[in-house]
Design a protein around this motif. Sequence first.
Motif, PDB file in Angstrom:
ATOM      1  N   ARG A  46       0.726  -1.133  -0.075  1.00 21.01           N
ATOM      2  CA  ARG A  46       0.063  -0.011  -0.011  1.00 21.01           C
ATOM      3  C   ARG A  46       0.704   1.373  -0.010  1.00 21.01           C
ATOM      4  O   ARG A  46       0.664   2.178  -0.531  1.00 21.01           O
ATOM      5  CB  ARG A  46      -0.816   0.160   1.099  1.00 21.01           C
ATOM      6  N   ALA A  47       1.988   1.201   0.754  1.00 24.37           N
ATOM      7  CA  ALA A  47       2.667   2.567   0.677  1.00 24.37           C
ATOM      8  C   ALA A  47       3.498   2.844  -0.658  1.00 24.37           C
ATOM      9  O   ALA A  47       3.621   3.808  -0.972  1.00 24.37           O
ATOM     10  CB  ALA A  47       3.928   2.188   1.925  1.00 24.37           C
ATOM     11  N   VAL A  48       3.835   1.689  -1.173  1.00 22.03           N
ATOM     12  CA  VAL A  48       4.434   1.730  -2.489  1.00 22.03           C
ATOM     13  C   VAL A  48       3.585   2.345  -3.567  1.00 22.03           C
ATOM     14  O   VAL A  48       3.731   3.250  -4.346  1.00 22.03           O
ATOM     15  CB  VAL A  48       4.989   0.259  -2.931  1.00 22.03           C
ATOM     16  N   GLN A  49       2.338   1.836  -3.749  1.00 21.76           N
ATOM     17  CA  GLN A  49       1.220   2.113  -4.457  1.00 21.76           C
ATOM     18  C   GLN A  49       0.748   3.802  -4.276  1.00 21.76           C
ATOM     19  O   GLN A  49       0.436   4.496  -5.073  1.00 21.76           O
ATOM     20  CB  GLN A  49      -0.058   1.268  -4.313  1.00 21.76           C
ATOM     21  N   ARG A  50       0.750   4.143  -2.946  1.00 19.84           N
ATOM     22  CA  ARG A  50       0.501   5.503  -2.692  1.00 19.84           C
ATOM     23  C   ARG A  50       1.493   6.443  -3.153  1.00 19.84           C
ATOM     24  O   ARG A  50       1.453   7.636  -3.287  1.00 19.84           O
ATOM     25  CB  ARG A  50       0.356   5.595  -1.055  1.00 19.84           C
ATOM     26  N   ASN A  51       2.856   6.030  -3.031  1.00 23.97           N
ATOM     27  CA  ASN A  51       4.174   6.911  -3.263  1.00 23.97           C
ATOM     28  C   ASN A  51       4.720   6.735  -4.644  1.00 23.97           C
ATOM     29  O   ASN A  51       5.612   7.246  -5.089  1.00 23.97           O
ATOM     30  CB  ASN A  51       5.043   6.825  -2.201  1.00 23.97           C
TER      31      ASN A  51
END
Length: 86
Positions: free
Chosen positions: A19-24
């Motif tokens: 999720r952090a990779v997709q957000r950033n």
Amino acid sequence: MQTTQQAAPAARAASPLKRAVQRNMFRWHRIIGLLTVVPVILWTLSGLAHPLMSNWLRPKIAREALAPTPRPSLTCRCGKCWRKTN
């Protein structure tokens, strides 16, 4: 004829890292793009500078030479120096 509707399989919860990779992703893409475009622009400008330097901004060639320095005269003959060292 009877149709049956099947429920879609439950989506697994994404891991916090995913999720952090997709957000950033967009922010990282922009930063990496800027880090790569700056050297490419500088490389292009240096390539464009070569014709300018060779045709219009050519420095004058120096035609000056240094005056030769006189050689020091020998103060003793070879025989004397040979005897001193042996």
